[in-house]
Motif scaffolding. Structure first.
Motif, PDB file in Angstrom:
ATOM      1  N   TYR A 184      38.415  41.558  40.728  1.00  0.00           N
ATOM      2  CA  TYR A 184      39.485  41.264  39.783  1.00  0.00           C
ATOM      3  C   TYR A 184      38.909  40.580  38.556  1.00  0.00           C
ATOM      4  O   TYR A 184      38.045  39.710  38.666  1.00  0.00           O
ATOM      5  N   SER A 185      39.415  40.952  37.417  1.00  0.00           N
ATOM      6  CA  SER A 185      39.061  40.254  36.192  1.00  0.00           C
ATOM      7  C   SER A 185      39.984  39.053  36.058  1.00  0.00           C
ATOM      8  O   SER A 185      41.173  39.142  36.376  1.00  0.00           O
ATOM      9  N   CYS A 186      39.425  37.933  35.618  1.00  0.00           N
ATOM     10  CA  CYS A 186      40.282  36.764  35.443  1.00  0.00           C
ATOM     11  C   CYS A 186      39.813  35.953  34.245  1.00  0.00           C
ATOM     12  O   CYS A 186      38.657  36.012  33.849  1.00  0.00           O
ATOM     13  N   LYS A 206      48.362  36.426  42.935  1.00  0.00           N
ATOM     14  CA  LYS A 206      47.095  36.975  42.451  1.00  0.00           C
ATOM     15  C   LYS A 206      45.998  35.906  42.458  1.00  0.00           C
ATOM     16  O   LYS A 206      46.037  34.979  41.663  1.00  0.00           O
ATOM     17  N   THR A 242      34.330  33.466  41.099  1.00  0.00           N
ATOM     18  CA  THR A 242      35.432  34.257  40.569  1.00  0.00           C
ATOM     19  C   THR A 242      35.328  35.650  41.150  1.00  0.00           C
ATOM     20  O   THR A 242      34.238  36.129  41.443  1.00  0.00           O
ATOM     21  N   ARG A 243      36.442  36.268  41.300  1.00  0.00           N
ATOM     22  CA  ARG A 243      36.439  37.605  41.887  1.00  0.00           C
ATOM     23  C   ARG A 243      35.623  38.564  41.025  1.00  0.00           C
ATOM     24  O   ARG A 243      34.976  39.452  41.513  1.00  0.00           O
ATOM     25  N   GLY A 285      42.405  34.327  41.616  1.00  0.00           N
ATOM     26  CA  GLY A 285      41.416  34.534  40.573  1.00  0.00           C
ATOM     27  C   GLY A 285      40.055  33.971  40.924  1.00  0.00           C
ATOM     28  O   GLY A 285      39.044  34.591  40.637  1.00  0.00           O
ATOM     29  N   LYS A 313      40.131  31.968  32.755  1.00  0.00           N
ATOM     30  CA  LYS A 313      40.579  30.603  32.990  1.00  0.00           C
ATOM     31  C   LYS A 313      40.267  29.771  31.766  1.00  0.00           C
ATOM     32  O   LYS A 313      39.356  30.072  31.014  1.00  0.00           O
ATOM     33  N   LEU A 355      46.797  32.883  39.944  1.00  0.00           N
ATOM     34  CA  LEU A 355      47.333  32.976  38.595  1.00  0.00           C
ATOM     35  C   LEU A 355      48.343  31.844  38.366  1.00  0.00           C
ATOM     36  O   LEU A 355      49.248  31.644  39.176  1.00  0.00           O
ATOM     37  N   MET A 407      44.482  29.061  35.457  1.00  0.00           N
ATOM     38  CA  MET A 407      44.150  30.476  35.528  1.00  0.00           C
ATOM     39  C   MET A 407      45.247  31.201  34.743  1.00  0.00           C
ATOM     40  O   MET A 407      46.396  31.222  35.168  1.00  0.00           O
ATOM     41  N   TYR A 466      45.035  34.504  33.509  1.00  0.00           N
ATOM     42  CA  TYR A 466      45.114  35.956  33.675  1.00  0.00           C
ATOM     43  C   TYR A 466      44.320  36.385  34.896  1.00  0.00           C
ATOM     44  O   TYR A 466      43.202  35.925  35.111  1.00  0.00           O
ATOM     45  N   VAL A 467      44.916  37.265  35.693  1.00  0.00           N
ATOM     46  CA  VAL A 467      44.214  37.930  36.791  1.00  0.00           C
ATOM     47  C   VAL A 467      44.624  39.395  36.742  1.00  0.00           C
ATOM     48  O   VAL A 467      45.802  39.718  36.883  1.00  0.00           O
TER      49      VAL A 467
END
Length: 198
Positions: free
Chosen positions: A132-134, A40, A124-125, A42, A136, A108, A1, A3-4
């Motif tokens: 949340y944007s994430c 965080k 995913t959120r 994700g 992977k 994250l 992951m 980015y979150v």
């Protein structure tokens, strides 16, 4: 992951994420990573043992029939990825078939390895509650220990409809085997003189 993204000033989203993690059957240590360590999250994964694949497939077909859906021969309820086993379906799967998976919250920086043939699902959120944007990064690979199982999966994909997203041989197992053998033979030939010495 890798980015979150968590929007600032929206505390109610944090409560929704906590509820989703708890409803996902996550353990206390995972919940503490979110509530106390402020990591965080994700994605929420549910991973099942490969040995339970047929039981899960049978269960999904049964649920589909109960809901009046068709089960075409050239489709597969697992490979179609059209089901999400929520808490009630996971509980029913455990009660009726004795199948229980593992809930993993991917934070994250976390990496999740999924064994060959292990049925899995991820929420995913961003897709579930638009929380949340994430981002992977995913990579399929074939380990020598699982070549047999990967080959079996490839054969399973062949029976899906030609328009199915998983119909193609993504793992290219035959090519992997060919090149592994070719490299091994090349190394043996290059060292042939040293191998024949007493």
């Amino acid at each position: 992951m890798v980015y979150v993204g968590i929007p600032k000033g929206q505390a109610d989203q944090e409560e929704e994420v906590l509820k989703t993690i708890q409803d996902g059957d996550s353990d206390e240590l995972t919940i503490k990573r979110f509530t106390e360590s402020r990591e965080k999250p994700g994605a929420l994964w549910h991973i099942y043992a490969a040995k339970d694949t047929e039981k899960i497939r049978e269960f999904l077909k049964k649920v589909a029939e109960e809901q009046g859906q068709e089960n075409p021969v050239d489709h597969d309820p697992i490979h179609d990825q059209s089901w999400y086993l929520d808490r009630s379906l996971r509980k029913r799967l455990h009660q009726e078939y004795g199948v229980q998976g593992w809930a993993i919250v991917q934070f994250l920086g976390d990496v999740v390895f999924i064994p060959a043939g292990a049925p899995h699902q991820a929420r995913t959120r961003a897709t579930v509650h638009n929380l949340y944007s994430c981002i992977k990064v995913a990579e399929d690979f074939v380990s020598p220990e699982h070549v047999k199982h990967c080959f079996w999966l490839t054969q399973e994909f062949r029976y899906l409809s030609h328009t199915h997203t998983n119909h193609e041989d993504k793992l290219q197992v035959k090519n992997v085997i060919y090149h592994a053998v070719k490299d091994a033979v090349g190394i043996l030939r290059a060292n042939e003189s040293s191998l024949s010495r007493p």
